[in-house]
Motif scaffolding. Structure first.
Motif, PDB file in Angstrom:
ATOM      1  N   VAL A 269       0.867  -1.178   0.000  1.00 32.64           N
ATOM      2  CA  VAL A 269       0.000   0.000   0.000  1.00 32.64           C
ATOM      3  C   VAL A 269       0.904   1.228   0.000  1.00 32.64           C
ATOM      4  CG1 VAL A 269      -2.005  -1.064   1.086  1.00 32.64           C
ATOM      5  CG2 VAL A 269      -0.244  -0.080   2.537  1.00 32.64           C
ATOM      6  N   ILE A 270       0.597   2.189  -0.850  1.00 34.79           N
ATOM      7  CA  ILE A 270       1.426   3.387  -0.962  1.00 34.79           C
ATOM      8  C   ILE A 270       0.576   4.636  -0.822  1.00 34.79           C
ATOM      9  CG2 ILE A 270       3.199   2.315  -2.391  1.00 34.79           C
ATOM     10  CD1 ILE A 270       1.907   3.660  -4.834  1.00 34.79           C
ATOM     11  N   PHE A 271       1.243   5.712  -0.384  1.00 34.56           N
ATOM     12  CA  PHE A 271       0.583   7.003  -0.223  1.00 34.56           C
ATOM     13  C   PHE A 271       1.522   8.105  -0.690  1.00 34.56           C
ATOM     14  CE2 PHE A 271      -1.128   4.194   3.038  1.00 34.56           C
ATOM     15  CZ  PHE A 271      -2.488   4.287   2.784  1.00 34.56           C
ATOM     16  N   ASN A 272       0.926   9.190  -1.132  1.00 32.64           N
ATOM     17  CA  ASN A 272       1.690  10.387  -1.436  1.00 32.64           C
ATOM     18  C   ASN A 272       2.389  10.829  -0.147  1.00 32.64           C
ATOM     19  OD1 ASN A 272       1.892  13.505  -1.463  1.00 32.64           O
ATOM     20  ND2 ASN A 272       1.635  12.986  -3.615  1.00 32.64           N
ATOM     21  N   LYS A 273       3.706  10.903  -0.173  1.00 33.21           N
ATOM     22  CA  LYS A 273       4.487  11.134   1.045  1.00 33.21           C
ATOM     23  C   LYS A 273       4.164  12.471   1.709  1.00 33.21           C
ATOM     24  CE  LYS A 273       9.280  10.951   2.737  1.00 33.21           C
ATOM     25  NZ  LYS A 273       9.077   9.802   3.637  1.00 33.21           N
ATOM     26  N   GLN A 274       4.010  13.521   0.917  1.00 30.11           N
ATOM     27  CA  GLN A 274       3.724  14.834   1.485  1.00 30.11           C
ATOM     28  C   GLN A 274       2.384  14.830   2.212  1.00 30.11           C
ATOM     29  OE1 GLN A 274       3.739  18.012  -1.386  1.00 30.11           O
ATOM     30  NE2 GLN A 274       3.399  19.619   0.131  1.00 30.11           N
ATOM     31  N   LYS A 275       1.380  14.199   1.610  1.00 25.22           N
ATOM     32  CA  LYS A 275       0.066  14.146   2.243  1.00 25.22           C
ATOM     33  C   LYS A 275       0.091  13.247   3.479  1.00 25.22           C
ATOM     34  CE  LYS A 275      -2.532  15.170  -1.958  1.00 25.22           C
ATOM     35  NZ  LYS A 275      -3.578  14.731  -2.906  1.00 25.22           N
ATOM     36  N   TYR A 276       0.835  12.157   3.390  1.00 24.47           N
ATOM     37  CA  TYR A 276       0.936  11.254   4.534  1.00 24.47           C
ATOM     38  C   TYR A 276       1.579  11.971   5.721  1.00 24.47           C
ATOM     39  CZ  TYR A 276       2.733   7.456   7.449  1.00 24.47           C
ATOM     40  OH  TYR A 276       3.044   6.641   8.518  1.00 24.47           O
ATOM     41  N   GLU A 277       2.670  12.680   5.480  1.00 24.19           N
ATOM     42  CA  GLU A 277       3.377  13.332   6.571  1.00 24.19           C
ATOM     43  C   GLU A 277       2.612  14.524   7.136  1.00 24.19           C
ATOM     44  OE1 GLU A 277       7.262  14.132   5.010  1.00 24.19           O
ATOM     45  OE2 GLU A 277       7.964  12.071   5.427  1.00 24.19           O
ATOM     46  N   ALA A 278       1.632  15.036   6.402  1.00 27.44           N
ATOM     47  CA  ALA A 278       0.818  16.139   6.902  1.00 27.44           C
ATOM     48  C   ALA A 278      -0.277  15.661   7.852  1.00 27.44           C
ATOM     49  CB  ALA A 278       0.192  16.900   5.736  1.00 27.44           C
TER      50      ALA A 278
END
Length: 388
Positions: A269-278
């Motif tokens: 499962v992957i996520f946009n890193k910037q959105k995840y860290e926000a």
């Protein structure tokens, strides 16, 4: 993509700076004090903000793999208490299966559910985090290497440092050994794979090319139509439930179990890193630990469903056989050559070798315990139930 639903309750109107005619100053001040106390006792109340993310799988809506993705989404949504909502979409809803990662990078999707073998065109080592060589381990043991044997740090090094992809990912869902696949005629020797138009993905494509097959890489939804049109002679996907739902039995009646091409595999499962860290820390934890929970639940469900669907395929006239020892031995010999070729690549070989060495060290240690400690299961099964 966010949906702000914060709605503050209106606070009382402040008192005016003066008393009404006929009201003494002392009475006015006493009234103002009561009003002030009421304001303190009734603060503004806001509902929690809901963050909604588009989360696409790389699987057709009817496939059990999409159901596994839905199970993960359900766990995350329920544990977040409504603050985070993953909106699940099937393959093709926004982009095709093999374009899902690029869509997350571009922001067209916020996250997705797939397998790392789909991205091995960007670096061959990508496939090592989803379809590693058949070193004698299963997928649960592979996930043990990932989370407790240094694999996750290597994954992050590849994704974030070497490829500079702004992604955050977790591995989940250990898959049982995959079948050799579906064929027009039963495979009795490795020589029959020569020039066979065969579908697979990841490093498995290198393995079958080494064995002489003509490999074509296509996403899950396109396999059966390609076989039906004669673009493929044979194909593997993953398991009896998926294969039955996708209609493999309509285009082939020879189904061969056991193989070393993908002896252990798991989902990503992957996520946009910037959105995840926000996200708030607790929501980030839910995405991570949700992958853990879904991993166990997926395997439990697979052990209940796969046997049922295999029995149904047999009842529908499918001939189910085991891959012969000679083909399995030929696959292991091909793995030696695939690993050597990938390790020798001037651009990517150094990191590929680094991951291989880590995996081998883990399996060597784990195997020294596992094979000594665990009794063989097949003799016990045959004792109680016959040949099966």
């Amino acid at each position: 993509m966010t949906d702000d639903t914060t709605t503050p309750v209106a606070t009382p109107t402040p008192a005016t700076d003066g008393a009404k005619p006929g009201i003494g100053r002392r009475k006015f001040l006493a009234g103002a004090a009561v009003a002030g106390a009421g304001a303190v006792a009734m603060p503004a109340i806001a509902r929690a903000q809901t963050t909604t993310w588009r989360f696409q799988s790389t699987w057709p809506a009817r496939d059990i793999f999409h159901e596994f993705a839905a199970d993960y989404v359900k766990m995350v949504n329920e544990m977040s208490g409504g603050r985070l909502k993953l909106e699940l979409l099937p393959a093709g809803a926004v982009v095709g299966a093999l374009q899902m990662q690029d869509a997350v990078l571009a922001g067209a999707l916020d996250g997705g559910h797939g397998v790392t073998a789909y991205w091995y065109g960007k670096h061959k080592a990508y496939s090592l985090f989803g379809t590693p060589p058949a070193f004698g381990w299963d997928a649960n043991q592979f996930l043990s290497w990932f989370y407790h044997g240094g694999g996750e740090a290597l994954y992050n090094e590849l994704v974030n440092d070497i490829l500079n992809l702004p992604l955050t990912g977790f591995l989940t869902g250990p898959m049982p050994t995959q079948p050799l696949g579906w064929f027009k005629d039963e495979i009795t020797s490795a020589e029959q794979l020569q020039n066979l138009k065969y579908r697979t993905v990841g490093l498995s494509a290198d393995l079958f090319n080494d064995m002489g097959a003509a490999v074509t890489i296509v996403g899950g939804p396109d396999i059966v139509p390609s076989m039906d049109r004669g673009l493929l002679d044979a194909a593997e996907f993953n398991n009896p439930s998926s294969d039955r739902i996708l209609g493999f039995a309509d285009v082939s009646k020879n189904y061969m179990l056991q193989s070393y091409h993908q002896d252990s595999e798991c989902f990503e499962v992957i996520f946009n890193k910037q959105k995840y860290e926000a996200l708030d820390p607790d929501l980030r934890a839910i995405l991570r630990y949700g992958a853990y929970a879904a991993s166990s639940d997926m395997y439990w469900k697979a052990m209940a469903r796969y046997p049922q669907d295999l029995a149904a395929l047999k009842e529908a006239g499918v001939k189910v056989t085991r891959t012969p020892e000679s083909v399995l031995e030929a696959q292991l010999a091909s793995w030696d050559r695939v690993i050597a070729n990938a390790s020798g690549n001037e651009q990517t070989g150094q990191f590929f070798t680094k991951v291989i060495d880590s995996q081998k060290a883990f399996v060597k240690s784990m195997g020294s315990y596992f094979f000594d400690a665990n009794a063989p299961k097949e003799p016990a099964y045959q004792h109680f139930f016959g040949q099966g």
